[in-house]
Enzyme design. Structure first.
Site, short mmCIF file in Angstrom:
data_model
loop_
_atom_site.label_atom_id
_atom_site.label_comp_id
_atom_site.label_asym_id
_atom_site.label_seq_id
_atom_site.Cartn_x
_atom_site.Cartn_y
_atom_site.Cartn_z
N ASP A 218 4.68 -6.36 2.98
CA ASP A 218 3.63 -6.10 3.97
C ASP A 218 2.74 -4.97 3.45
O ASP A 218 2.68 -4.77 2.24
CB ASP A 218 4.28 -5.79 5.33
CG ASP A 218 3.38 -6.17 6.49
OD1 ASP A 218 2.21 -5.74 6.49
OD2 ASP A 218 3.82 -6.90 7.41
N HIS A 241 0.38 -6.02 1.04
CA HIS A 241 -0.85 -6.34 1.75
C HIS A 241 -1.92 -5.26 1.60
O HIS A 241 -2.92 -5.29 2.28
CB HIS A 241 -0.56 -6.61 3.23
CG HIS A 241 0.30 -7.83 3.45
ND1 HIS A 241 0.60 -8.32 4.71
CD2 HIS A 241 0.93 -8.65 2.57
CE1 HIS A 241 1.38 -9.39 4.57
NE2 HIS A 241 1.60 -9.60 3.30
#
Ligand SMILES: *[C@@H]1O[C@H](CO)[C@@H](O)[C@H](O)[C@H]1NC(C)=O
Ligand SMILES: *[C@@H]1O[C@H](CO)[C@@H](O)[C@H](O)[C@H]1NC(C)=O
Ligand SMILES: *[C@@H]1O[C@H](CO)[C@@H](O)[C@H](O)[C@H]1NC(C)=O
Length: 393
Positions: A218, A241
């Site tokens: 993430d 991310h």
């Protein structure tokens, strides 16, 4: 310099090192029954050592020597009488079963002033089996899973030379902290591990993240509501991310974000580069003074992104504009490659256009062959300085 004076200098160095050591009184968890056999649980030993060290009137170090250890949830709670150190030289593993946790943190530090966590050791959250059991990446509904390292209301502290591995949830969470430096950390989880943000912060002031290597499933770093005076320098990110301010505007009474400086970072194969995201239909909010400078992008999917229509899993009223006001933003000296054609996307709120957004020298090349690299702006009039590839339109 004669050999005797070199000898003298060396002696002095040793003496200084010994004095530096001697300042810290050591509480070794082995004296509290911890065995480095990879089987027995040392949480009680860690907490007993901490309790006595914390009551010491002089600087105190809890030491976990080299070896393999298991530990259930552990809470290190202050305030303590003097500066505290937790030195982890070994590998500490969490129980693989998330049902062994009644709280959302595995190793938790609370209300400690002048804390140092160091030692070169590893906190292994053993998240692998947990991730495959929950489909939270697809639904956005995640069960409460423990964060590897939680820092709540920790002040004037340094966290360095630590490896956080395979956390079940976020790796590091920083909440209500002031003046904390994270230096020379390694944070590792696979690309497909859900919700394993590297470092997340909220309601935190004076956070400094320097020389940190993050690869996760993430956000590498996420900067939540109430973050102020944050410095991020020399971070490598990927997979993951990217480095993100937000999401902002999801809840009532969120505090403002002011003063974020991201510099000298490299992102490789990440879903986003640097981004600011806010939810539509939000309460009033404010995010300003956010600067991104000298960033290298290697095959990053959305290298530069402001997204005020952030609405994953369609959980919001997308037509109602975000009311988080974004201003004083700069993107300077950002170069490398984009994995999508749209390398720069600045989509601000139609209810509250962004103000004073500067785009400086940027040079982003699209690695595909479908056409030229592009940009898209809405509800913002960027101030252009230097050269831009793609052209900002
Ligand atoms: C911030 O924390 C560091 C590390 O403990 C300390 O040396 C420094 O004095 C603190 N700064 C302020 C302004 O308190
Ligand atoms: C952040 O921490 C690094 C490493 O300790 C230090 O060199 C740097 O000056 C700090 N930056 C800020 C803005 O505090
Ligand atoms: C960080 O980047 C700036 C330019 O943005 C440069 O002047 C500075 O020397 C770099 N600092 C470090 C510590 O790499």
């Amino acid at each position: 310099m004669g050999s005797s004076s070199i000898h003298g200098a060396i002696c002095l160095l040793f003496l200084l090192a010994a004095v530096a050591e001697a300042q810290w009184h050591v509480w070794n968890v082995k004296k509290y029954g911890a065995k480095g056999d990879g089987q027995s649980d040392i949480s009680q030993a860690m907490m007993s050592a901490w309790k006595e060290a914390c009551a010491s009137p002089s600087p105190a170090a809890v030491v976990i020597p080299p070896g393999n250890y298991m530990a259930g949830p552990v809470k290190f709670i202050g305030p303590c009488k003097a500066p505290m150190m937790v030195q982890v030289q070994g590998v500490v593993k969490a129980p693989a079963d998330p049902n062994k946790f009644k709280q959302d943190g595995w190793v938790v530090f609370q209300y400690v002033d002048h804390l140092t966590v160091s030692g070169g050791g590893t906190f292994d959250g053993q998240g692998t089996t947990t991730w495959s059991k929950y489909s939270c990446g697809r639904t956005g509904k995640c069960p409460v899973l423990p964060i590897n390292l939680r820092f709540d209301f920790v002040t004037n502290s340094v966290i360095r030379d630590i490896h956080s591995l395979n956390s079940k949830s976020f790796h590091v969470n920083v909440m209500g902290c002031k003046n904390v430096t994270f230096q020379h950390l390694t944070i590792t989880a696979p690309e497909n591990s859900p919700n394993t943000d590297g470092i997340h912060m909220g309601r935190a002031t004076g956070i400094n993240i320097t020389d940190v290597k993050i690869g996760t499933g993430d956000d590498c770093i996420s900067i939540g509501p109430g973050s102020r005076s944050v410095t991020i320098n020399k971070v490598t990110c990927g997979p993951g991310h990217g480095i993100s301010v937000g999401s902002l505007g999801r809840y009532q009474n969120e505090e403002d974000v002011v003063g974020i400086n991201v510099r000298n970072c490299t992102l490789t194969n990440t879903m986003n580069g640097v981004r600011i995201k806010t939810w539509p239909a939000s309460p009033n909010g404010f995010a300003s003074d956010m600067h991104f400078d000298n960033i290298i992008m290697n095959k990053v999917s959305n290298p530069i992104l402001i997204d005020q229509e952030y609405c994953p899993w369609n959980q919001c009223k997308q037509q109602v504009p975000s009311r988080v006001k974004i201003s004083q933003v700069s993107f300077r000296n950002i170069r490398g490659t984009s994995a999508t054609q749209l390398a720069v996307k600045l989509v601000c709120s139609k209810g509250m256009p962004c103000q004073n957004v500067e785009v400086g020298n940027i040079n982003l090349q699209y690695i595909g062959k479908e056409g030229p690299v592009t940009s898209h702006c809405a509800n913002v009039k960027p101030i252009l300085t230097g050269k831009q590839i793609p052209a900002i339109v």
